[in-house]
Enzyme design. Structure first.
Site, PDB file in Angstrom:
ATOM      1  N   LYS A   1       0.815  -1.212   0.000  1.00 10.19           N
ATOM      2  CA  LYS A   1       0.000   0.000   0.000  1.00 10.19           C
ATOM      3  C   LYS A   1       0.851   1.265   0.000  1.00 10.19           C
ATOM      4  O   LYS A   1       2.052   1.239   0.288  1.00 10.19           O
ATOM      5  CB  LYS A   1      -0.958  -0.010   1.200  1.00 10.19           C
ATOM      6  CG  LYS A   1      -2.107  -1.006   1.025  1.00 10.19           C
ATOM      7  CD  LYS A   1      -3.138  -0.894   2.136  1.00 10.19           C
ATOM      8  CE  LYS A   1      -4.339  -1.801   1.844  1.00 10.19           C
ATOM      9  NZ  LYS A   1      -5.343  -1.757   2.928  1.00 10.19           N
TER      10      LYS A   1
ATOM     11  N   ARG B   1      -3.391 -10.310   5.017  1.00  6.91           N
ATOM     12  CA  ARG B   1      -3.971 -10.269   3.658  1.00  6.91           C
ATOM     13  C   ARG B   1      -2.908  -9.689   2.729  1.00  6.91           C
ATOM     14  O   ARG B   1      -2.519  -8.536   2.874  1.00  6.91           O
ATOM     15  CB  ARG B   1      -5.242  -9.417   3.657  1.00  6.91           C
ATOM     16  CG  ARG B   1      -5.940  -9.326   2.313  1.00  6.91           C
ATOM     17  CD  ARG B   1      -7.167  -8.424   2.397  1.00  6.91           C
ATOM     18  NE  ARG B   1      -7.863  -8.328   1.122  1.00  6.91           N
ATOM     19  CZ  ARG B   1      -7.583  -7.453   0.164  1.00  6.91           C
ATOM     20  NH1 ARG B   1      -6.595  -6.569   0.342  1.00  6.91           N
ATOM     21  NH2 ARG B   1      -8.278  -7.438  -0.963  1.00  6.91           N
TER      22      ARG B   1
END
Length: 283
Positions: free
Chosen positions: A231, A265
Site C-alpha cells: 500500500k 492479507r
C-alpha cells in the site's frame, strides 16, 4: 508481546463447516478480478489466470483467498452490481471446484453480490464498508451464517480521500468496531474478524498510528486482519512504487504479527508465510 495479553481472543473460525485455528496466524492471498486495482500483479481478468494464481498461492501456503471484482482503490470507477457479479461468480465457481481446500473470502460491500458468491461456493464476506454502504449486508450475513470481516472506512472508494480527518484515529476506529460488532452480535452473526482498514480514508500517519496500537484492539477479543500489502503507506513513505514495496510489506507484516494479527492479507503469499514461520519460532 501479544501472546501475553490478559484478554483471550476468539481463536477459531467456522468457515463452510471447517474450523480454522487462528491461534497460529494464517495468510490470505489477494486475487483482484478487476482491470484497475492499484497493484498490477494482483489483476486476473480471466478464469485460467485466476486459477493459475490460486494454485500458486495454495502451494505457497495460503489458507484463504480473497476475491474482489470491484476495485476499492481511491477514485476507482463505480460499477454495477451486475458487472461485479459477472466478473466474480465464474471465478468463484472455478476455484471452489478445482481447489476445494481453499477458504474463499469475497471482497464486496453489496449484499446481493455476497449472497450470490456464497451460493457459488465462497465462505466469508469481506466488507470494506462495515455494512455502511448497504443496509442489508448485516442481515444478509446473519441469514447466510458466514464469517464476516468488519473493516473500518469512511465515505466510499470515490470519496474516502476527503474523509481522512480524525482527532484520535485509534479511538474512532475502536468505537466504530464496538458499535458495529454489537449490531452484528444482536443479529446472531457468530464469527467476526476486525480490519482497521489501513489506507482507507486514512493518511499514512493515521495508518501508522493504528499499527502502533494494533495490540490494543485485542481487548475486543476478536481476530484481527492486517491488510497492508504494497500500500501507499509503504511505497510513498519509502519513495518507491507498489511493485518495489515487498520488503516494506514484509517488515510491516512482521510488526503486525508481534502485535496480535491473526490473518495477513497479502499479494505475496510465500514471503508472508515465511514471516509467520520465523515469527512463530521466536514466540
Amino acid at each position: 508481546m501479544a501472546k501475553d495479553t490478559f484478554f483471550q481472543k476468539k481463536a477459531t473460525l467456522n468457515a463452510g463447516g471447517r474450523l480454522i485455528d487462528l491461534s497460529s496466524p494464517k495468510v490470505m492471498g489477494i486475487i483482484n478480478l478487476t482491470p484497475d486495482s492499484f497493484y498490477a500483479g494482483s489483476r486476473k481478468q480471466d478464469i485460467d489466470s485466476a486459477l493459475h494464481l490460486a494454485e500458486k498461492m495454495l502451494n505457497e501456503g495460503a489458507t484463504f483467498l480473497d476475491l474482489g471484482a470491484y476495485s476499492s482503490r481511491p477514485d476507482a470507477e463505480d460499477i454495477s452490481i451486475q458487472e461485479e457479479t459477472d466478473r466474480l461468480l465464474p471465478v468463484v465457481e472455478a476455484i471452489a471446484s478445482n481447489f476445494p481446500d481453499f477458504i474463499l473470502s469475497i471482497d464486496t460491500f453489496r449484499s446481493p453480490v455476497a449472497s450470490a458468491a456464497i451460493g457459488a461456493g465462497a465462505h466469508i464476506i469481506n466488507d470494506i464498508s462495515g455494512g455502511q454502504l448497504d443496509t442489508e449486508m448485516f442481515a444478509t450475513v446473519a441469514r447466510l451464517q458466514v464469517p464476516y470481516i468488519l473493516m473500518h472506512m469512511k465515505g466510499t472508494p470515490q470519496t474516502m480521500k476527503n474523509e481522512a480527518h480524525y482527532e484520535d484515529v485509534f479511538a474512532e476506529v475502536f468505537d466504530y468496531f464496538v458499535d458495529r460488532y454489537q449490531k452484528l452480535k444482536l443479529l446472531g452473526v457468530k464469527d467476526v474478524i476486525i480490519d482497521p482498514g489501513f489506507g482507507f480514508a486514512k493518511k499514512a500517519e493515521h495508518s501508522y498510528a493504528l499499527m502502533s496500537r494494533l495490540q490494543d484492539f485485542n481487548i475486543l477479543q476478536l481476530p484481527i486482519l492486517a491488510g497492508v500489502s504494497r500500500k501507499s503507506m509503504i511505497y510513498r513513505f519509502l519513495k518507491v512504487t507498489a511493485d518495489k514495496a515487498l520488503n516494506g510489506t514484509t517488515v510491516l507484516n512482521t510488526i503486525a504479527l508481534t502485535k496480535g494479527a491473526n490473518i495477513l492479507r497479502v499479494h505475496d503469499v510465500k514471503e508472508a508465510v515465511e514471516a509467520v514461520k520465523i515469527w512463530e519460532m521466536c514466540k
